[in-house]
Design an enzyme around this catalytic site. Sequence first.
Site, PDB file in Angstrom:
ATOM      1  N   HIS A 271       0.858  -1.183   0.000  1.00 52.08           N
ATOM      2  CA  HIS A 271       0.000   0.000   0.000  1.00 52.08           C
ATOM      3  C   HIS A 271       0.896   1.235   0.000  1.00 52.08           C
ATOM      4  CE1 HIS A 271      -3.807  -2.082   1.775  1.00 52.08           C
ATOM      5  NE2 HIS A 271      -3.155  -2.869   0.942  1.00 52.08           N
TER       6      HIS A 271
ATOM      7  N   GLU B  33       1.074   3.890   1.822  1.00 50.90           N
ATOM      8  CA  GLU B  33       1.602   4.279   3.125  1.00 50.90           C
ATOM      9  C   GLU B  33       2.730   3.338   3.552  1.00 50.90           C
ATOM     10  OE1 GLU B  33      -2.872   5.245   3.142  1.00 50.90           O
ATOM     11  OE2 GLU B  33      -1.560   3.696   2.323  1.00 50.90           O
TER      12      GLU B  33
ATOM     13  N   CYS C 217      -5.975   2.386   5.657  1.00 51.17           N
ATOM     14  CA  CYS C 217      -6.693   1.171   6.042  1.00 51.17           C
ATOM     15  C   CYS C 217      -6.067   0.605   7.318  1.00 51.17           C
ATOM     16  CB  CYS C 217      -6.624   0.149   4.905  1.00 51.17           C
ATOM     17  SG  CYS C 217      -4.992  -0.597   4.715  1.00 51.17           S
TER      18      CYS C 217
ATOM     19  N   CYS D 215      -2.316  -0.180   7.002  1.00 53.08           N
ATOM     20  CA  CYS D 215      -1.459   1.000   6.976  1.00 53.08           C
ATOM     21  C   CYS D 215      -1.381   1.676   8.339  1.00 53.08           C
ATOM     22  CB  CYS D 215      -1.947   1.963   5.898  1.00 53.08           C
ATOM     23  SG  CYS D 215      -1.806   1.233   4.245  1.00 53.08           S
TER      24      CYS D 215
END
Length: 161
Positions: free
Chosen positions: A59, A61, A89, A92
């Site tokens: 992801h 992040e 999310c 993250c």
Amino acid sequence: MVTPPPAPDINRFLDQAIQLAAGSAADGGGPFGALVVTADGRVHSGVNRVARDNDPTAHAEVVAIRTASAAAANFDLSGSVLYASCEPCPLCLAAALWARVDLVYFAADRHAAAAAGFDDALFYEYFNGTRPELMPVRQAAVPASDVPFQAWRENPDRIEY
């Protein structure tokens, strides 16, 4: 706890994260971008690379955190601020917690992500305890369960985290 940056900096970094996300989406990647601004002011970026790298943990992040940690040669990013194009999310958020990020700002929220096809509602339900059937997790204690922890405690060269 880090002192919140001035509002113009927040907007500037969020705009950069949004530009990264839009560029990623236009290039066939996921529509997410993130920046980690470390305590020394260095900026480390990441975009969603899940499909590109076949890595469900890539992801934006997490990629930005990995980049910042590698540059700092340290897993502890205390004093850092994470800026994300979208609400992080649970994966993250957990990565930011483990990295000791002090503060998180995001632009779009989880509902905007869901409207675009990135719906994390089931994950939030799972962590709230209302959907345990999504992925059963069970302890299977065996006699050697504590051996790795004993080795850790006995290692005088361990790096605490």
